[in-house]
Design an enzyme around this catalytic site. Structure first.
Site, PDB file in Angstrom:
ATOM      1  N   TYR A 208       0.850  -1.179  -0.163  1.00 41.06           N
ATOM      2  CA  TYR A 208      -0.085   0.167  -0.355  1.00 41.06           C
ATOM      3  C   TYR A 208       0.960   1.113  -0.556  1.00 41.06           C
ATOM      4  O   TYR A 208       1.780   1.525   0.174  1.00 41.06           O
ATOM      5  CB  TYR A 208      -1.220  -0.225   1.247  1.00 41.06           C
ATOM      6  CG  TYR A 208      -1.669   0.786   1.433  1.00 41.06           C
ATOM      7  CD1 TYR A 208      -3.095   1.819   0.507  1.00 41.06           C
ATOM      8  CD2 TYR A 208      -1.462   1.732   2.632  1.00 41.06           C
ATOM      9  CE1 TYR A 208      -3.467   2.371   0.979  1.00 41.06           C
ATOM     10  CE2 TYR A 208      -2.128   3.050   2.349  1.00 41.06           C
ATOM     11  CZ  TYR A 208      -3.151   3.525   1.505  1.00 41.06           C
ATOM     12  OH  TYR A 208      -3.844   4.552   1.901  1.00 41.06           O
TER      13      TYR A 208
ATOM     14  N   ASP B 273      -0.505  -7.668   6.493  1.00 35.87           N
ATOM     15  CA  ASP B 273      -1.311  -6.680   6.006  1.00 35.87           C
ATOM     16  C   ASP B 273      -2.776  -7.409   5.418  1.00 35.87           C
ATOM     17  O   ASP B 273      -2.227  -8.022   4.228  1.00 35.87           O
ATOM     18  CB  ASP B 273      -0.773  -5.530   5.064  1.00 35.87           C
ATOM     19  CG  ASP B 273      -1.912  -4.451   4.867  1.00 35.87           C
ATOM     20  OD1 ASP B 273      -3.520  -4.889   5.328  1.00 35.87           O
ATOM     21  OD2 ASP B 273      -1.762  -2.991   4.985  1.00 35.87           O
TER      22      ASP B 273
ATOM     23  N   LYS C 164     -11.590   0.331   5.944  1.00 38.58           N
ATOM     24  CA  LYS C 164     -11.792  -0.530   5.258  1.00 38.58           C
ATOM     25  C   LYS C 164     -12.737  -1.613   5.425  1.00 38.58           C
ATOM     26  O   LYS C 164     -14.260  -1.253   5.665  1.00 38.58           O
ATOM     27  CB  LYS C 164     -10.912  -0.920   4.071  1.00 38.58           C
ATOM     28  CG  LYS C 164      -9.507   0.242   3.698  1.00 38.58           C
ATOM     29  CD  LYS C 164      -9.723   0.926   3.081  1.00 38.58           C
ATOM     30  CE  LYS C 164      -8.806   1.675   3.574  1.00 38.58           C
ATOM     31  NZ  LYS C 164      -6.872   1.530   3.591  1.00 38.58           N
TER      32      LYS C 164
HETATM   33  C1  LIG Z   1      -6.124   1.761   3.998  1.00 41.18           C
HETATM   34  C2  LIG Z   1      -4.623   0.711   3.913  1.00 41.18           C
HETATM   35  C3  LIG Z   1      -3.896   1.086   4.588  1.00 41.18           C
HETATM   36  C4  LIG Z   1      -4.264   1.985   5.403  1.00 41.18           C
HETATM   37  O1  LIG Z   1      -4.531   3.033   6.349  1.00 41.18           O
HETATM   38  P1  LIG Z   1      -5.106   4.224   6.741  1.00 41.18           P
HETATM   39  O2  LIG Z   1      -6.876   3.537   7.435  1.00 41.18           O
HETATM   40  O3  LIG Z   1      -5.903   4.943   5.840  1.00 41.18           O
HETATM   41  O4  LIG Z   1      -4.528   4.387   7.483  1.00 41.18           O
HETATM   42  C5  LIG Z   1      -3.117   0.116   5.095  1.00 41.18           C
HETATM   43  N1  LIG Z   1      -2.913  -1.231   4.148  1.00 41.18           N
HETATM   44  C6  LIG Z   1      -4.257  -0.757   3.528  1.00 41.18           C
HETATM   45  C7  LIG Z   1      -4.529  -2.575   2.426  1.00 41.18           C
HETATM   46  C8  LIG Z   1      -4.645  -0.415   2.775  1.00 41.18           C
HETATM   47  O5  LIG Z   1      -5.408  -0.335   2.266  1.00 41.18           O
END
Ligand SMILES: *Cc1c(COP(=O)(O)O)cnc(C)c1O
Length: 383
Positions: free
Chosen positions: A101, A173, A198
């Protein structure tokens, strides 16, 4: 298929009737501090940076979903990531998948690297290369799977073995898959991290993050950063996230059904040259995804047959899919990675990852799949 037990866990984990009133839902404990009976004598809560009952309830639910002994909730996904890498020391080396990301890459390159920690961004789908890149100073291997926006799949169990052979930790992640479709800790990973902004939040109305682990030493280290630095999930966000988790299993099931329908529609469409969805049999990571995931989640990308002008026309003609960054909400969104989410990725790396003017990423929502497909088809008629 989502493990049936997770439907029940999602609804009940972390929720007990309120002992004072019998309220079925955990109240929002919107308080910074807690009264003490005598100096140092309290009921387990003294100050909300340390602990707060609304956050405790959320963390219990997150841990149960991910199959972890410990979950910690942060103010954003990146704050959660920062709390992990803050435990590294000067001279430490970290291998990171090159299509991580964009915000993760920025955090590592511009903020954390300053403290003498070396992040090396490589293609971790090549396991031999991964093995060769391990050094005695490698403390961590950091991956994302499926990746964004081309939905590449990395082998969690194999990378865990490679990391552990070198006494390094594997961090996954798990934002795109969610705990419903992928259990990194059960596959050998040491730490799972999420942007709860998300799918877990799921309604595009908050920013949050979480770390889950079964490793007590790392749980203590990360908990210490959460307490000492303070990027905690506040009571209202914690409540909203906990509420969202109750419908996570049904939402994810619908996201996956709809994404599969959208992927098949795009794959067969004459105005699309390539579709990226791990559920499609010809996706390069399909077999691996079928082994390590229990569903393919809700993100689909494609290359449109046409230039940037045609792609712009297409996205403007869409009626249900809204043009916006982020993903994972109940509503369908469309994103142009090159100009939007991945604009900060260095140009040569963008090219290497296949992020060009005709690439689009769909975050497929939970509307009727018939309506979504009709929307895509009528918008293609414009180009
Ligand atoms: C959006 C996202 C992040 C970062 O998260 P935030 O809540 O925007 O700080 C990290 N990893 C992935 C895969 C993401 O889609």
């Amino acid at each position: 298929m989502i493990d049936k037990k997770l439907y029940t866990i999602a609804v009940h984990a972390g929720t007990q009737p309120d002992p004072r009133t019998g309220a079925v839902m955990t109240p929002i404990y919107q308080t910074s501090t807690f009264v003490q009976e005598a100096p140092g004598e309290h009921r387990g809560w003294d100050y909300s940076r340390g602990t707060n009952p609304s956050r405790d309830a959320l963390q219990e639910a997150l841990a149960a979903l991910e199959g972890a002994t410990c979950a910690l909730a942060f103010s954003s996904g990146l704050a959660a990531e920062q709390a992990i890498v803050q435990n590294l020391s000067p001279g430490d080396h970290v291998l990171v998948c090159n299509d991580v990301y964009g915000g993760t890459g920025r955090l590592f390159r511009t903020l954390i690297a300053r403290f003498g920690i070396e992040f090396e961004f490589i293609d971790l789908s090549d396991l031999d290369h991964a093995r060769q890149c391990m050094r005695p100073s490698t403390r961590m291997v950091w991956i994302e799977t499926p990746t964004n926006p081309t939905l590449a799949i990395l082998d969690i169990a194999a990378l865990a073995d490679i990391a552990h052979a070198n006494e390094a930790k594997l961090v996954v992640d798990n934002t795109f898959a969610t705990p419903l479709f992928q259990a990194p800790l059960a596959l050998g990973a040491d730490i799972a991290v999420h942007s709860t902004t998300k799918y877990i939040g799921g309604h595009s109305d908050l920013i949050g993050g979480a770390v889950m682990t079964n490793n007590e030493e790392w749980a203590d280290k990360i908990r210490y950063v959460q307490f000492a630095a303070g990027a905690v999930s506040g009571p209202i966000e914690s409540f909203l996230l906990h509420r969202s988790i109750k419908s996570l299993a049904v939402r994810m099931a619908q996201h996956a059904i709809n994404a599969d329908a959208v992927a098949r529609c795009l794959d067969a469409h004459p105005k699309v040259s390539r579709t990226y969805y791990p559920g499609l049999p010809d996706h390069p990571g399909h077999e691996l995804a079928a082994r390590q995931m229990s569903g393919y989640s809700g993100i689909v990308s494609c290359n449109v047959n046409g230039d940037f002008a045609a792609v712009t026309k297409f996205v403007k003609r869409l009626r249900i899919f809204q043009l916006a960054e982020s993903l994972g909400g109940v509503e369908s969104l469309i994103n142009h990675p090159e100009k939007m989410t991945h604009a900060s990725v260095p140009e040569p790396l963008r090219k290497e990852l296949g992020i060009g003017p005709n690439l689009l990423r769909f975050s497929v929502g939970i509307e009727s799949s018939d309506d979504l497909i009709e929307d895509i088809e009528q918008a293609f008629e414009a180009i």
